[in-house]
Write a protein that holds these residues in place. Structure first.
Motif, PDB file in Angstrom:
ATOM      1  N   VAL A  32       0.823  -1.211   0.000  1.00  0.00           N
ATOM      2  CA  VAL A  32       0.000   0.000   0.000  1.00  0.00           C
ATOM      3  C   VAL A  32       0.858   1.263   0.000  1.00  0.00           C
ATOM      4  CG1 VAL A  32      -1.702   1.293   1.327  1.00  0.00           C
ATOM      5  CG2 VAL A  32      -1.890  -1.177   1.140  1.00  0.00           C
ATOM      6  N   ALA A  33       1.954   1.245   0.753  1.00  0.00           N
ATOM      7  CA  ALA A  33       2.808   2.427   0.864  1.00  0.00           C
ATOM      8  C   ALA A  33       4.116   2.223   0.122  1.00  0.00           C
ATOM      9  CB  ALA A  33       3.104   2.715   2.332  1.00  0.00           C
ATOM     10  N   GLU A  34       4.596   3.298  -0.483  1.00  0.00           N
ATOM     11  CA  GLU A  34       5.927   3.309  -1.083  1.00  0.00           C
ATOM     12  C   GLU A  34       6.704   4.406  -0.360  1.00  0.00           C
ATOM     13  OE1 GLU A  34       8.220   4.359  -5.239  1.00  0.00           O
ATOM     14  OE2 GLU A  34       6.037   4.260  -5.229  1.00  0.00           O
ATOM     15  N   ILE A  35       7.739   4.022   0.348  1.00  0.00           N
ATOM     16  CA  ILE A  35       8.539   4.991   1.082  1.00  0.00           C
ATOM     17  C   ILE A  35       9.511   5.638   0.101  1.00  0.00           C
ATOM     18  CG2 ILE A  35      10.045   5.359   3.073  1.00  0.00           C
ATOM     19  CD1 ILE A  35       7.162   4.367   3.716  1.00  0.00           C
ATOM     20  N   LEU A  36       9.461   6.967   0.002  1.00  0.00           N
ATOM     21  CA  LEU A  36      10.202   7.697  -1.026  1.00  0.00           C
ATOM     22  C   LEU A  36      11.546   8.228  -0.555  1.00  0.00           C
ATOM     23  CD1 LEU A  36       7.172   9.735  -2.369  1.00  0.00           C
ATOM     24  CD2 LEU A  36       8.125   7.621  -3.322  1.00  0.00           C
ATOM     25  N   THR A  37      11.705   8.429   0.741  1.00  0.00           N
ATOM     26  CA  THR A  37      12.933   9.020   1.266  1.00  0.00           C
ATOM     27  C   THR A  37      13.483   8.153   2.395  1.00  0.00           C
ATOM     28  OG1 THR A  37      11.746  10.316   2.933  1.00  0.00           O
ATOM     29  CG2 THR A  37      12.097  11.355   0.781  1.00  0.00           C
ATOM     30  N   PRO A  38      14.741   8.361   2.744  1.00  0.00           N
ATOM     31  CA  PRO A  38      15.267   7.659   3.924  1.00  0.00           C
ATOM     32  C   PRO A  38      14.513   8.098   5.180  1.00  0.00           C
ATOM     33  CG  PRO A  38      17.049   8.600   2.614  1.00  0.00           C
ATOM     34  CD  PRO A  38      15.765   9.140   2.057  1.00  0.00           C
ATOM     35  N   ILE A  39      14.601   7.290   6.222  1.00  0.00           N
ATOM     36  CA  ILE A  39      13.988   7.622   7.512  1.00  0.00           C
ATOM     37  C   ILE A  39      14.927   8.583   8.242  1.00  0.00           C
ATOM     38  CG2 ILE A  39      13.043   6.695   9.666  1.00  0.00           C
ATOM     39  CD1 ILE A  39      11.761   5.537   7.066  1.00  0.00           C
ATOM     40  N   HIS A  40      14.470   9.802   8.433  1.00  0.00           N
ATOM     41  CA  HIS A  40      15.274  10.802   9.152  1.00  0.00           C
ATOM     42  C   HIS A  40      14.962  10.700  10.640  1.00  0.00           C
ATOM     43  CE1 HIS A  40      17.450  14.476   9.972  1.00  0.00           C
ATOM     44  NE2 HIS A  40      16.431  14.824  10.743  1.00  0.00           N
ATOM     45  N   TYR A  41      15.993  10.749  11.466  1.00  0.00           N
ATOM     46  CA  TYR A  41      15.776  10.728  12.911  1.00  0.00           C
ATOM     47  C   TYR A  41      16.522  11.869  13.580  1.00  0.00           C
ATOM     48  CZ  TYR A  41      20.179   8.061  12.725  1.00  0.00           C
ATOM     49  OH  TYR A  41      21.456   7.643  12.463  1.00  0.00           O
ATOM     50  N   SER A  42      15.903  12.390  14.621  1.00  0.00           N
ATOM     51  CA  SER A  42      16.488  13.405  15.477  1.00  0.00           C
ATOM     52  C   SER A  42      16.174  12.971  16.907  1.00  0.00           C
ATOM     53  CB  SER A  42      15.871  14.772  15.167  1.00  0.00           C
ATOM     54  OG  SER A  42      16.400  15.754  16.033  1.00  0.00           O
ATOM     55  N   LEU A  43      17.194  12.453  17.601  1.00  0.00           N
ATOM     56  CA  LEU A  43      16.958  11.778  18.883  1.00  0.00           C
ATOM     57  C   LEU A  43      17.885  12.300  19.977  1.00  0.00           C
ATOM     58  CD1 LEU A  43      16.873   8.154  17.438  1.00  0.00           C
ATOM     59  CD2 LEU A  43      14.898   9.565  18.015  1.00  0.00           C
ATOM     60  N   LEU A  44      17.338  12.436  21.166  1.00  0.00           N
ATOM     61  CA  LEU A  44      18.132  12.711  22.359  1.00  0.00           C
ATOM     62  C   LEU A  44      18.380  11.367  23.023  1.00  0.00           C
ATOM     63  CD1 LEU A  44      19.438  14.556  24.483  1.00  0.00           C
ATOM     64  CD2 LEU A  44      17.187  14.734  25.560  1.00  0.00           C
ATOM     65  N   GLY A  79      21.825   1.800  34.299  1.00  0.00           N
ATOM     66  CA  GLY A  79      21.060   0.611  33.936  1.00  0.00           C
ATOM     67  C   GLY A  79      20.038   0.795  32.830  1.00  0.00           C
ATOM     68  N   GLU A  80      19.889   2.030  32.313  1.00  0.00           N
ATOM     69  CA  GLU A  80      18.882   2.282  31.281  1.00  0.00           C
ATOM     70  C   GLU A  80      19.416   3.201  30.189  1.00  0.00           C
ATOM     71  OE1 GLU A  80      14.582   2.111  33.494  1.00  0.00           O
ATOM     72  OE2 GLU A  80      15.570   4.048  33.380  1.00  0.00           O
ATOM     73  N   LEU A  81      18.962   2.924  28.986  1.00  0.00           N
ATOM     74  CA  LEU A  81      19.200   3.806  27.860  1.00  0.00           C
ATOM     75  C   LEU A  81      17.858   4.431  27.515  1.00  0.00           C
ATOM     76  CD1 LEU A  81      21.059   4.819  25.511  1.00  0.00           C
ATOM     77  CD2 LEU A  81      20.127   2.911  24.186  1.00  0.00           C
ATOM     78  N   VAL A  82      17.787   5.758  27.510  1.00  0.00           N
ATOM     79  CA  VAL A  82      16.548   6.470  27.200  1.00  0.00           C
ATOM     80  C   VAL A  82      16.755   7.218  25.879  1.00  0.00           C
ATOM     81  CG1 VAL A  82      14.891   8.212  27.962  1.00  0.00           C
ATOM     82  CG2 VAL A  82      16.018   6.751  29.650  1.00  0.00           C
ATOM     83  N   VAL A  83      15.871   6.939  24.939  1.00  0.00           N
ATOM     84  CA  VAL A  83      15.951   7.565  23.622  1.00  0.00           C
ATOM     85  C   VAL A  83      14.607   8.209  23.335  1.00  0.00           C
ATOM     86  CG1 VAL A  83      16.379   7.184  21.165  1.00  0.00           C
ATOM     87  CG2 VAL A  83      17.565   5.779  22.858  1.00  0.00           C
ATOM     88  N   ARG A  84      14.624   9.507  23.006  1.00  0.00           N
ATOM     89  CA  ARG A  84      13.377  10.209  22.668  1.00  0.00           C
ATOM     90  C   ARG A  84      13.654  11.212  21.558  1.00  0.00           C
ATOM     91  NH1 ARG A  84      12.483  12.282  28.379  1.00  0.00           N
ATOM     92  NH2 ARG A  84      14.613  11.833  28.822  1.00  0.00           N
ATOM     93  N   GLY A  85      12.634  11.403  20.726  1.00  0.00           N
ATOM     94  CA  GLY A  85      12.792  12.336  19.627  1.00  0.00           C
ATOM     95  C   GLY A  85      11.771  12.108  18.545  1.00  0.00           C
ATOM     96  N   SER A  86      12.173  12.345  17.295  1.00  0.00           N
ATOM     97  CA  SER A  86      11.231  12.241  16.185  1.00  0.00           C
ATOM     98  C   SER A  86      11.837  11.460  15.023  1.00  0.00           C
ATOM     99  CB  SER A  86      10.805  13.632  15.716  1.00  0.00           C
ATOM    100  OG  SER A  86      11.918  14.327  15.198  1.00  0.00           O
ATOM    101  N   LEU A  87      10.926  10.869  14.234  1.00  0.00           N
ATOM    102  CA  LEU A  87      11.269  10.128  13.026  1.00  0.00           C
ATOM    103  C   LEU A  87      10.389  10.674  11.907  1.00  0.00           C
ATOM    104  CD1 LEU A  87      10.913   6.532  14.537  1.00  0.00           C
ATOM    105  CD2 LEU A  87      13.014   7.886  14.401  1.00  0.00           C
ATOM    106  N   SER A  88      10.910  10.705  10.682  1.00  0.00           N
ATOM    107  CA  SER A  88      10.078  11.187   9.578  1.00  0.00           C
ATOM    108  C   SER A  88      10.589  10.670   8.234  1.00  0.00           C
ATOM    109  CB  SER A  88      10.038  12.716   9.557  1.00  0.00           C
ATOM    110  OG  SER A  88      11.340  13.234   9.339  1.00  0.00           O
ATOM    111  N   CYS A  89       9.684  10.665   7.268  1.00  0.00           N
ATOM    112  CA  CYS A  89      10.005  10.316   5.884  1.00  0.00           C
ATOM    113  C   CYS A  89       8.849  10.786   5.008  1.00  0.00           C
ATOM    114  CB  CYS A  89      10.233   8.815   5.724  1.00  0.00           C
ATOM    115  SG  CYS A  89       8.750   7.807   5.925  1.00  0.00           S
ATOM    116  N   ARG A  90       8.966  10.603   3.705  1.00  0.00           N
ATOM    117  CA  ARG A  90       7.873  10.866   2.773  1.00  0.00           C
ATOM    118  C   ARG A  90       7.445   9.552   2.171  1.00  0.00           C
ATOM    119  NH1 ARG A  90       5.961  15.476   1.886  1.00  0.00           N
ATOM    120  NH2 ARG A  90       5.079  15.072  -0.160  1.00  0.00           N
TER     121      ARG A  90
END
Length: 156
Positions: free
Chosen positions: A31-43, A49-60
């Protein structure tokens, strides 16, 4: 995306980059065709004892409209990506690719439409109601008795 825990700065750091769209593992012709790489911006923060990752992901991505069947492009965005992973002292790196894949796939629309006002296609003749009107009866009209009505008119 693999995070090297040994190289993380104390207090966390921002990591920006791109992963190929192939990480989503979508079948060709899906159904979907991903046109661009997955861009990430993460803190990325390393806590005891823990790895915390938060931020955003995007593509077209491109889809076929569920109403008029025309192809359209739209951004796909995960604005609230968050993962908390436990780790041990011997852990050198963590792979967040499966987590990114899951959130991006869940962000894809269940019923993609080119616009909220898309009128779709006539179910009888296939005319695109966004471009023209047709002379077909609205689908809500009951046409069950039409043949008998025609026969009755001929007999009168």
């Amino acid at each position: 995306m693999i995070i090297d825990l040994a190289r993380l700065k104390p207090g966390g750091e921002m990591i920006e980059g791109e992963d190929p769209s192939s990480i989503l593992e979508l079948e060709p012709g899906s159904v979907a065709e991903i046109l661009t790489p997955i861009h990430y911006s993460l803190l990325v923060e390393l806590l005891p004892g823990e790895l915390v990752v938060r931020g955003s992901l995007s593509c077209r991505a491109a889809f076929g409209c569920g109403r008029c069947a025309k192809r359209f492009e739209t951004p796909i965005r995960v604005a609230d990506f968050l993962r908390v992973r436990e780790y041990r002292e011997l852990t050198e790196a963590m792979d967040l690719t499966p987590d990114m894949r899951e959130d991006m796939i869940l962000a894809l629309p269940n019923y993609p439409v080119c616009s909220p006002g898309c009128r779709g296609l006539c179910p009888q003749c296939g005319a695109d109601w966004n471009e023209k009107t047709c002379s077909c009866r609205p689908p809500g009209e009951n046409q069950t008795w039409d043949a008998l009505d025609q026969l009755k008119k001929r007999m009168e």
